[in-house]
Design a protein around this motif. Structure first.
Motif, PDB file in Angstrom:
ATOM      1  N   GLY A 195       0.814  -1.208   0.000  1.00 19.79           N
ATOM      2  CA  GLY A 195       0.000   0.000   0.000  1.00 19.79           C
ATOM      3  C   GLY A 195       0.848   1.259   0.000  1.00 19.79           C
ATOM      4  N   ASP A 196       0.220   2.369   0.306  1.00 22.87           N
ATOM      5  CA  ASP A 196       0.897   3.672   0.297  1.00 22.87           C
ATOM      6  C   ASP A 196       1.248   4.141   1.704  1.00 22.87           C
ATOM      7  N   ILE A 197       1.403   3.208   2.634  1.00 14.99           N
ATOM      8  CA  ILE A 197       1.707   3.561   4.022  1.00 14.99           C
ATOM      9  C   ILE A 197       3.029   4.322   4.084  1.00 14.99           C
ATOM     10  N   GLY A 198       2.983   5.480   4.720  1.00 10.56           N
ATOM     11  CA  GLY A 198       4.184   6.288   4.873  1.00 10.56           C
ATOM     12  C   GLY A 198       4.539   7.139   3.682  1.00 10.56           C
ATOM     13  N   MET A 199       3.717   7.092   2.633  1.00  7.72           N
ATOM     14  CA  MET A 199       3.991   7.860   1.426  1.00  7.72           C
ATOM     15  C   MET A 199       3.040   9.051   1.329  1.00  7.72           C
ATOM     16  N   PRO A 200       3.496  10.164   0.752  1.00  2.38           N
ATOM     17  CA  PRO A 200       2.613  11.327   0.602  1.00  2.38           C
ATOM     18  C   PRO A 200       1.633  11.120  -0.542  1.00  2.38           C
ATOM     19  N   PRO A 201       0.452  11.752  -0.476  1.00  6.02           N
ATOM     20  CA  PRO A 201      -0.475  11.687  -1.607  1.00  6.02           C
ATOM     21  C   PRO A 201       0.095  12.495  -2.776  1.00  6.02           C
ATOM     22  N   PRO A 202      -0.473  12.342  -3.988  1.00  4.20           N
ATOM     23  CA  PRO A 202      -1.681  11.564  -4.311  1.00  4.20           C
ATOM     24  C   PRO A 202      -1.374  10.077  -4.433  1.00  4.20           C
ATOM     25  N   TYR A 203      -2.417   9.259  -4.245  1.00  4.07           N
ATOM     26  CA  TYR A 203      -2.273   7.818  -4.319  1.00  4.07           C
ATOM     27  C   TYR A 203      -2.939   7.294  -5.593  1.00  4.07           C
ATOM     28  N   GLY A 204      -2.278   6.348  -6.244  1.00  2.00           N
ATOM     29  CA  GLY A 204      -2.841   5.747  -7.437  1.00  2.00           C
ATOM     30  C   GLY A 204      -3.785   4.619  -7.092  1.00  2.00           C
ATOM     31  N   PRO A 205      -4.401   4.003  -8.098  1.00  2.00           N
ATOM     32  CA  PRO A 205      -5.273   2.853  -7.844  1.00  2.00           C
ATOM     33  C   PRO A 205      -4.480   1.701  -7.251  1.00  2.00           C
ATOM     34  N   MET A 206      -5.114   0.959  -6.347  1.00  2.00           N
ATOM     35  CA  MET A 206      -4.418  -0.143  -5.678  1.00  2.00           C
ATOM     36  C   MET A 206      -4.383  -1.371  -6.578  1.00  2.00           C
ATOM     37  N   ASP A 207      -3.260  -2.097  -6.506  1.00  2.00           N
ATOM     38  CA  ASP A 207      -3.064  -3.307  -7.288  1.00  2.00           C
ATOM     39  C   ASP A 207      -2.102  -4.182  -6.497  1.00  2.00           C
ATOM     40  N   PHE A 208      -1.967  -5.441  -6.878  1.00  2.00           N
ATOM     41  CA  PHE A 208      -0.873  -6.235  -6.351  1.00  2.00           C
ATOM     42  C   PHE A 208       0.428  -5.675  -6.921  1.00  2.00           C
ATOM     43  N   ALA A 209       1.493  -5.775  -6.148  1.00  2.00           N
ATOM     44  CA  ALA A 209       2.773  -5.185  -6.536  1.00  2.00           C
ATOM     45  C   ALA A 209       3.781  -6.273  -6.886  1.00  2.00           C
ATOM     46  N   GLY A 210       4.755  -5.900  -7.719  1.00  2.00           N
ATOM     47  CA  GLY A 210       5.866  -6.772  -8.050  1.00  2.00           C
ATOM     48  C   GLY A 210       7.179  -6.123  -7.637  1.00  2.00           C
ATOM     49  N   TRP A 211       8.044  -6.881  -6.960  1.00  2.00           N
ATOM     50  CA  TRP A 211       9.383  -6.406  -6.610  1.00  2.00           C
ATOM     51  C   TRP A 211      10.330  -7.589  -6.727  1.00  2.00           C
ATOM     52  N   PHE A 212      11.548  -7.477  -6.194  1.00  2.00           N
ATOM     53  CA  PHE A 212      12.446  -8.632  -6.294  1.00  2.00           C
ATOM     54  C   PHE A 212      13.345  -8.706  -5.070  1.00  2.00           C
ATOM     55  N   GLU A 213      13.975  -9.871  -4.930  1.00  2.00           N
ATOM     56  CA  GLU A 213      14.954 -10.090  -3.880  1.00  2.00           C
ATOM     57  C   GLU A 213      16.272 -10.513  -4.508  1.00  2.00           C
ATOM     58  N   ALA A 214      17.370  -9.973  -3.997  1.00  2.00           N
ATOM     59  CA  ALA A 214      18.709 -10.329  -4.463  1.00  2.00           C
ATOM     60  C   ALA A 214      19.461 -11.019  -3.329  1.00  2.00           C
ATOM     61  N   TYR A 215      20.256 -12.009  -3.699  1.00  2.00           N
ATOM     62  CA  TYR A 215      21.011 -12.776  -2.704  1.00  2.00           C
ATOM     63  C   TYR A 215      22.397 -12.166  -2.545  1.00  2.00           C
ATOM     64  N   LEU A 216      22.665 -11.610  -1.363  1.00  2.00           N
ATOM     65  CA  LEU A 216      23.939 -10.956  -1.067  1.00  2.00           C
ATOM     66  C   LEU A 216      24.397 -11.386   0.320  1.00  2.00           C
ATOM     67  N   ASP A 217      25.669 -11.771   0.424  1.00  2.00           N
ATOM     68  CA  ASP A 217      26.281 -12.010   1.736  1.00  2.00           C
ATOM     69  C   ASP A 217      25.486 -13.000   2.590  1.00  2.00           C
ATOM     70  N   GLY A 218      24.913 -14.007   1.933  1.00  2.00           N
ATOM     71  CA  GLY A 218      24.226 -15.059   2.665  1.00  2.00           C
ATOM     72  C   GLY A 218      22.779 -14.792   3.006  1.00  2.00           C
ATOM     73  N   GLU A 219      22.204 -13.674   2.496  1.00  2.00           N
ATOM     74  CA  GLU A 219      20.818 -13.332   2.792  1.00  2.00           C
ATOM     75  C   GLU A 219      20.097 -12.877   1.521  1.00  2.00           C
ATOM     76  N   TRP A 220      18.771 -13.065   1.523  1.00  2.00           N
ATOM     77  CA  TRP A 220      17.936 -12.487   0.475  1.00  2.00           C
ATOM     78  C   TRP A 220      17.427 -11.129   0.955  1.00  2.00           C
ATOM     79  N   TYR A 221      17.659 -10.086   0.146  1.00  2.00           N
ATOM     80  CA  TYR A 221      17.252  -8.732   0.500  1.00  2.00           C
ATOM     81  C   TYR A 221      16.242  -8.191  -0.518  1.00  2.00           C
ATOM     82  N   THR A 222      15.303  -7.392  -0.008  1.00  2.00           N
ATOM     83  CA  THR A 222      14.258  -6.805  -0.847  1.00  2.00           C
ATOM     84  C   THR A 222      14.784  -5.575  -1.587  1.00  2.00           C
ATOM     85  N   PHE A 223      14.483  -5.532  -2.904  1.00  2.00           N
ATOM     86  CA  PHE A 223      14.752  -4.361  -3.738  1.00  2.00           C
ATOM     87  C   PHE A 223      13.505  -4.073  -4.569  1.00  2.00           C
ATOM     88  N   ASP A 224      13.333  -2.816  -4.901  1.00  2.00           N
ATOM     89  CA  ASP A 224      12.122  -2.394  -5.613  1.00  2.00           C
ATOM     90  C   ASP A 224      12.494  -1.325  -6.629  1.00  2.00           C
TER      91      ASP A 224
END
Length: 270
Positions: A195-224
């Motif tokens: 969602g848009d939690i913590g973000m300033p308006p205006p807000y667009g229509p809501m949808d499912f989101a796509g992002w990715f995770e990269a494997y670095l230093d033994g962990e999977w980290y979120t990137f967008d």
């Protein structure tokens, strides 16, 4: 914080149609669920669940002829913290990568590493390996693609979006994933609520989101690469090599999606 999540999908089928649905919150967030996200079918149909090879919780149904509404309303606990940022995370040499990360180095349906390898090395060879390299990829992809829901295309691949420069969140993720893999960094596709939690308006229509995770230093980290800033309130549904592995619905027959709504909102403390 607490986040209310939910969806409503309405399908129209000319005859009974088998479907696979990937709409359940990922098992890594099950302990956070206050109200579970049970799928409700109207009219009621039998629902059988299974885990795919990536650990995603999938549902099997046979949609009846006519109209079928699938919905859920759930409540999830969240830390309220933004995505973790670890600039010092190092890149792991290929020969030292765990076996289960290796398939996320390879090309896939929407991430054509063979077509993008030369471009990736030209663009990113001089970047610092590890977190700075992944962030450089996100920066470039974020600035390269012009976002617009009118550009959504279920057949668009990383190679296509690199050439077209237009797309939606899944296209940002696919191109960034492909570039990471070309640079020997395992990367996997994620889909879920954001969602848009913590973000300033205006807000667009809501949808499912796509992002990715990269494997670095033994962990999977979120990137967008789409938002390119740490965000609050991600609720993961599924992971895979790319969007083909985590499609929200796969129908084995003619069908039309007549209505599509997604909800994700912070719930104020009472």
């Amino acid at each position: 914080m607490k986040i209310a999540i939910g969806y409503e999908l309405v399908f129209e089928c000319p005859k009974p149609t088998p479907m696979i649905l990937t709409l359940s919150v990922h098992y890594t967030r099950v302990s956070d669920m206050i109200i579970p996200d049970h799928m409700v079918a109207d009219p009621p149909v039998p629902i059988r669940a299974y885990r795919d090879r990536f650990g995603n919780w999938c549902s099997r149904i046979v949609a009846p002829a006519g109209r079928l509404k699938l919905s859920t309303d759930a409540l999830v606990n969240d830390t309220g913290l933004a995505d973790v940022v670890v600039p010092e995370a190092r890149q792991t040499p290929v020969e030292a990568l765990p076996d289960d990360t290796l398939e996320f180095l390879l090309g896939s349906r929407y991430c054509e590493t063979d077509l993008l390898s030369d471009t990736a090395w030209r663009l990113f060879e001089q970047t610092t390996p590890g977190w700075p390299r992944v962030q450089a990829i996100c920066d470039l992809v974020h600035n390269h693609i012009r976002f617009g829901y009118e550009h959504a295309d279920a057949t668009k691949s990383a190679w296509s979006v690199w050439n077209d420069g237009i797309g939606v969140c899944r296209d940002y993720a696919h191109l960034a994933i492909a570039f990471c893999r070309c640079m020997n960094i395992p990367a996997r596709y994620c889909t879920g609520y954001l969602g848009d939690i913590g973000m300033p308006p205006p807000y667009g229509p809501m949808d499912f989101a796509g992002w990715f995770e990269a494997y670095l230093d033994g962990e999977w980290y979120t990137f967008d690469a789409r938002n390119n800033t740490p965000r609050i309130g991600r609720v993961l549904l599924a992971r895979g090599r790319d969007a083909a592995d985590v499609a929200l619905s796969n129908a084995f027959g003619a069908n039309e999606l007549k209505n599509f709504l997604v909800r994700t909102d912070e719930v104020p403390d009472s």
